[in-house]
Design an enzyme around this catalytic site. Structure first.
Site, mmCIF file in Angstrom:
data_model
loop_
_atom_site.group_PDB
_atom_site.id
_atom_site.type_symbol
_atom_site.label_atom_id
_atom_site.label_comp_id
_atom_site.label_asym_id
_atom_site.label_seq_id
_atom_site.Cartn_x
_atom_site.Cartn_y
_atom_site.Cartn_z
ATOM 1 N N SER A 130 0.828 -1.209 0.000
ATOM 2 C CA SER A 130 0.000 0.000 0.000
ATOM 3 C C SER A 130 0.862 1.258 0.000
ATOM 4 O O SER A 130 0.622 2.188 -0.773
ATOM 5 C CB SER A 130 -0.919 0.009 1.220
ATOM 6 O OG SER A 130 -1.812 -1.076 1.178
ATOM 7 N N ASP B 48 -8.693 -6.222 4.550
ATOM 8 C CA ASP B 48 -7.709 -7.160 4.009
ATOM 9 C C ASP B 48 -7.271 -8.230 5.002
ATOM 10 O O ASP B 48 -6.632 -9.213 4.601
ATOM 11 C CB ASP B 48 -6.472 -6.407 3.497
ATOM 12 C CG ASP B 48 -6.702 -5.772 2.137
ATOM 13 O OD1 ASP B 48 -7.704 -6.124 1.471
ATOM 14 O OD2 ASP B 48 -5.896 -4.918 1.726
#
Length: 416
Positions: free
Chosen positions: A24, A293
């Site tokens: 990310s 996630d």
């Protein structure tokens, strides 16, 4: 390819694992680096997704294929739409062409972007003609994937007048939005986040800056699961900060309820996970709207402990690499679990896990659905069951060294 997972004896030596940089953070910084070349990046993620994005950002015109990389699809849609003169066909895998992108495309087009659908409306592949964007006001629903919002935030400082984003409703995955804003802060790019309004001011250049990517907390979740299920008394993983930008750092508090103690080693930027003397909860209830996630890992851990769980805030899981809610139900039921799902939640019933594992003598084949997190989340069940993993190398999407690293947890992958 498939992998037969074997439970082996664990070394008694101190266990230390270096986890790849956060995907990310890496992907956000790569896009910012494309806009501001003065940025240097250290500890970049080794994931397939990051490699795909890094390669795509070098393309001036023609076909860009992101394969399964959803983050790359969203970020590149915004990037190429604002890159004057670029003529890009943005494509991906079959599954990528089933993942919606209309909300982001509509937002960009309302700003003046030129994007057309090459097949089904609302879905990739896309034809993008890069142009100068002069409008600086956009509105979109707040409960969409945070990647849509982050894509707009990342290109915002390069726009002549910056950008103000108005969000309607309850915001999803706030930590990921705050991560993006924190990276802008690190580059001295002025921004504000007040109520449901995000504002990023324009910035023509950034001074020489070195950014060090923290290791991936989503990847850390699998080691939490191994420790919770008794694979090893303790393991130290790096490089992590107690003041992490990543929402998935919530693992520390969530897994405390599942019997795992977290100790941050500030001087070494590492974290040690160990089995806690405190008993774990018998039924875990948690809202994962900000951290979807890690849902797969948590569900599998709860099943491996024989406890129930109710997870909510999972509406984005249906548009990931696969429909993760359905995939979890399908695969857990192979082990004897009782699972019920809705569009945004999952409920797992408690069970006698010891009786189930002793009763199940045959090898259980786990399908991974081209989803890296399905493979890694289910791997710890090899401590209790005979497990065969289909398409095991799907893990390279985010964690290329996964199978090598979990040998230290007592699970060996025999590739066939």
């Amino acid at each position: 390819m498939k992998a037969l997972l074997k439970h082996t004896r664990v070394s008694k030596k101190e266990t230390f694992i270096k986890v790849t940089g956060s995907k990310s953070e890496s992907n956000r910084l790569l896009l910012l680096q494309a806009l501001y070349p003065s940025i240097a990046i250290k500890n970049l993620s080794e994931s397939d997704d990051t490699r795909v994005l890094q390669k795509a950002l070098q393309v001036e015109s023609g076909l860009v294929d992101v394969h399964h990389a959803g983050t790359a699809m969203r970020f590149l849609t915004a990037y190429f739409a604002t890159k004057e003169g670029a003529e890009i066909t943005l494509s991906g895998s079959k599954r990528m062409h089933e993942r919606p992108i209309k909300i982001l495309v509509d937002a960009l087009c309302s700003l003046g972007a030129s994007i057309t659908y090459l097949k089904e409306e609302g879905y990739p592949p896309l034809q993008i003609s890069g142009k100068k964007i002069i409008h600086n006001q956009v509105t979109l629903k707040a409960n969409v994937s945070s990647q849509y919002i982050s894509a707009l935030l990342l290109i915002a400082p390069s726009l002549p007048h910056g950008l103000t984003i108005s969000l309607e409703g309850k915001i999803t995955s706030v930590p990921y939005i705050k991560m993006t804003l924190a990276l802008l802060d690190a580059l001295s790019i002025e921004n504000t986040f007040k109520g449901n309004t995000l504002t990023v001011h324009p910035k023509s250049n950034v001074s020489q800056t070195e950014c060090v990517v923290e290791s991936d907390w989503s990847s850390a979740s699998y080691f939490y699961s191994f420790v919770a299920l008794g694979a090893i008394p303790s393991v130290t993983i790096s490089s992590y900060s107690e003041k992490s930008l990543q929402g998935d750092a919530a693992l520390a508090s969530i897994y405390k309820e599942l019997g795992v103690k977290t100790v941050f080693n500030a001087s070494e930027t590492s974290v040690t996970l160990s089995a806690s003397e405190e008993k774990h909860v018998t039924n875990l209830i948690v809202d994962l709207a900000n951290t979807p996630d890690i849902a797969q890992t948590i569900v599998v851990t709860c099943f491996g402990l024989g406890i129930g769980c109710t997870l909510t805030g999972l509406h984005t899981l249906k548009i990931k690499e696969t429909d993760r809610l359905s995939a979890l139900k399908n695969e857990l039921e192979k082990f004897g679990a009782q699972v019920s799902i809705t569009n945004d939640s999952l409920q797992l019933e408690s069970c006698n896990i010891k009786a189930l594992s002793e009763k199940t003598k045959e090898t259980i084949v786990v399908d991974t659905y081209s989803d890296h997190r399905m493979a890694m989340a289910f791997a710890p069940l090899a401590l209790q069951f005979l497990v065969c993993m289909n398409d095991p190398m799907v893990v390279t999407k985010s964690f290329p060294s996964f199978w090598e690293d979990i040998q230290k947890m007592g699970v060996l992958a025999d590739f066939q």
